[in-house]
Design a protein around this motif. Structure first.
Motif, mmCIF file in Angstrom:
data_model
loop_
_atom_site.group_PDB
_atom_site.id
_atom_site.type_symbol
_atom_site.label_atom_id
_atom_site.label_comp_id
_atom_site.label_asym_id
_atom_site.label_seq_id
_atom_site.Cartn_x
_atom_site.Cartn_y
_atom_site.Cartn_z
ATOM 1 N N PRO A 45 0.844 -1.196 0.000
ATOM 2 C CA PRO A 45 0.000 0.000 0.000
ATOM 3 C C PRO A 45 0.885 1.254 0.000
ATOM 4 C CG PRO A 45 0.013 -0.986 2.173
ATOM 5 C CD PRO A 45 0.771 -1.906 1.264
ATOM 6 N N PRO A 46 0.295 2.424 -0.224
ATOM 7 C CA PRO A 46 1.085 3.668 -0.194
ATOM 8 C C PRO A 46 1.803 3.847 1.146
ATOM 9 C CG PRO A 46 -1.113 4.083 -1.031
ATOM 10 C CD PRO A 46 -1.094 2.672 -0.559
ATOM 11 N N VAL A 47 2.999 4.396 1.096
ATOM 12 C CA VAL A 47 3.832 4.529 2.288
ATOM 13 C C VAL A 47 3.160 5.388 3.351
ATOM 14 C CG1 VAL A 47 6.038 5.365 3.144
ATOM 15 C CG2 VAL A 47 5.933 4.177 0.966
ATOM 16 N N GLY A 48 2.522 6.481 2.959
ATOM 17 C CA GLY A 48 1.861 7.352 3.922
ATOM 18 C C GLY A 48 0.787 6.624 4.710
ATOM 19 N N GLU A 52 0.797 5.733 8.769
ATOM 20 C CA GLU A 52 -0.292 6.188 9.647
ATOM 21 C C GLU A 52 -0.879 5.047 10.450
ATOM 22 O OE1 GLU A 52 -3.475 8.630 8.206
ATOM 23 O OE2 GLU A 52 -2.139 9.603 6.777
ATOM 24 N N LEU A 53 -0.985 3.885 9.848
ATOM 25 C CA LEU A 53 -1.626 2.749 10.505
ATOM 26 C C LEU A 53 -0.663 1.864 11.282
ATOM 27 C CD1 LEU A 53 -4.099 1.770 7.679
ATOM 28 C CD2 LEU A 53 -4.590 3.049 9.749
ATOM 29 N N LEU A 54 0.627 2.050 11.114
ATOM 30 C CA LEU A 54 1.608 1.203 11.769
ATOM 31 C C LEU A 54 1.505 1.202 13.302
ATOM 32 C CD1 LEU A 54 3.915 -0.685 11.065
ATOM 33 C CD2 LEU A 54 5.458 1.257 11.204
ATOM 34 N N PRO A 55 1.235 2.328 13.975
ATOM 35 C CA PRO A 55 1.150 2.289 15.442
ATOM 36 C C PRO A 55 0.051 1.367 15.976
ATOM 37 C CG PRO A 55 1.339 4.543 14.705
ATOM 38 C CD PRO A 55 1.164 3.699 13.481
ATOM 39 N N TYR A 56 -0.946 1.079 15.180
ATOM 40 C CA TYR A 56 -2.041 0.221 15.627
ATOM 41 C C TYR A 56 -1.679 -1.261 15.564
ATOM 42 C CZ TYR A 56 -4.698 4.498 15.186
ATOM 43 O OH TYR A 56 -5.131 5.783 15.308
ATOM 44 N N LEU A 57 -0.511 -1.581 15.059
ATOM 45 C CA LEU A 57 -0.120 -2.975 14.880
ATOM 46 C C LEU A 57 0.957 -3.423 15.853
ATOM 47 C CD1 LEU A 57 -0.052 -3.130 11.014
ATOM 48 C CD2 LEU A 57 -1.731 -4.111 12.541
ATOM 49 N N GLY A 58 1.047 -2.774 16.994
ATOM 50 C CA GLY A 58 2.075 -3.132 17.971
ATOM 51 C C GLY A 58 1.997 -4.584 18.392
ATOM 52 N N GLU A 59 0.803 -5.062 18.671
ATOM 53 C CA GLU A 59 0.634 -6.456 19.099
ATOM 54 C C GLU A 59 1.004 -7.430 17.983
ATOM 55 O OE1 GLU A 59 0.115 -9.356 21.767
ATOM 56 O OE2 GLU A 59 -0.041 -7.220 22.210
ATOM 57 N N GLU A 60 0.611 -7.109 16.758
ATOM 58 C CA GLU A 60 0.948 -7.974 15.625
ATOM 59 C C GLU A 60 2.461 -8.037 15.405
ATOM 60 O OE1 GLU A 60 -1.009 -9.868 13.552
ATOM 61 O OE2 GLU A 60 -2.567 -9.461 14.996
ATOM 62 N N LEU A 61 3.136 -6.903 15.575
ATOM 63 C CA LEU A 61 4.589 -6.891 15.413
ATOM 64 C C LEU A 61 5.269 -7.746 16.479
ATOM 65 C CD1 LEU A 61 5.156 -3.160 14.476
ATOM 66 C CD2 LEU A 61 5.446 -5.150 13.002
ATOM 67 N N LYS A 62 4.743 -7.718 17.717
ATOM 68 C CA LYS A 62 5.296 -8.559 18.777
ATOM 69 C C LYS A 62 5.110 -10.033 18.449
ATOM 70 C CE LYS A 62 4.506 -5.221 22.460
ATOM 71 N NZ LYS A 62 3.687 -4.891 23.625
ATOM 72 N N ILE A 63 3.939 -10.389 17.942
ATOM 73 C CA ILE A 63 3.664 -11.782 17.572
ATOM 74 C C ILE A 63 4.607 -12.217 16.453
ATOM 75 C CG2 ILE A 63 1.966 -13.303 16.494
ATOM 76 C CD1 ILE A 63 -0.190 -11.712 18.029
ATOM 77 N N MET A 64 4.786 -11.349 15.448
ATOM 78 C CA MET A 64 5.667 -11.685 14.336
ATOM 79 C C MET A 64 7.107 -11.857 14.824
ATOM 80 S SD MET A 64 6.157 -9.767 10.696
ATOM 81 C CE MET A 64 7.324 -8.528 11.233
ATOM 82 N N GLU A 65 7.548 -10.982 15.724
ATOM 83 C CA GLU A 65 8.901 -11.084 16.252
ATOM 84 C C GLU A 65 9.084 -12.384 17.037
ATOM 85 O OE1 GLU A 65 12.043 -8.560 19.011
ATOM 86 O OE2 GLU A 65 9.901 -8.073 19.073
ATOM 87 N N ASN A 66 8.078 -12.758 17.843
ATOM 88 C CA ASN A 66 8.167 -14.007 18.598
ATOM 89 C C ASN A 66 8.235 -15.217 17.672
ATOM 90 O OD1 ASN A 66 8.216 -12.850 21.121
ATOM 91 N ND2 ASN A 66 6.005 -12.942 21.386
ATOM 92 N N ARG A 67 7.483 -15.185 16.591
ATOM 93 C CA ARG A 67 7.509 -16.301 15.644
ATOM 94 C C ARG A 67 8.867 -16.412 14.958
ATOM 95 N NH1 ARG A 67 1.575 -16.180 12.755
ATOM 96 N NH2 ARG A 67 0.438 -16.855 14.614
ATOM 97 N N VAL A 68 9.471 -15.274 14.660
ATOM 98 C CA VAL A 68 10.780 -15.293 14.011
ATOM 99 C C VAL A 68 11.845 -15.796 14.984
ATOM 100 C CG1 VAL A 68 12.603 -13.811 13.080
ATOM 101 C CG2 VAL A 68 10.249 -13.511 12.331
#
Length: 84
Positions: A45-48, A52-68
């Motif tokens: 999707p467009p970078v902007g 804008e929506l990246l801060p709402y994905l904190g939990e998803e980023l933690k899950i992805m990091e744990n899986r890695v």
């Protein structure tokens, strides 16, 4: 007579809340796929919008990091057996 109406109302509210939470979780998964889909060939999707929506994905980023971190690399282990 009034008591059962209150019970039904509370049950409906809890069911609706559960559905909304499940939908929010699925939308977060879909957005995560869109955001990092460029790694597997899905157009990004467009970078902007992503920023804008990246801060709402904190939990998803933690899950992805744990899986890695905790994930096993079976292909790497097999390649290690053959000294590649």
């Amino acid at each position: 007579m009034q008591n059962w109406k209150i019970l039904i109302r509370e049950w409906l509210i809890s069911e609706a809340t559960g559905y909304i939470r499940a939908e929010e979780k699925e939308l977060a998964h879909v957005f995560m796929l869109l955001l990092f889909g460029s790694l597997i060939g899905i157009p990004a999707p467009p970078v902007g919008l992503s920023l804008e929506l990246l801060p709402y994905l904190g939990e998803e980023l933690k899950i992805m990091e744990n899986r890695v971190v905790n994930g096993d690399d079976l292909f790497g282990q097999m390649a290690g057996l053959f000294d590649i």
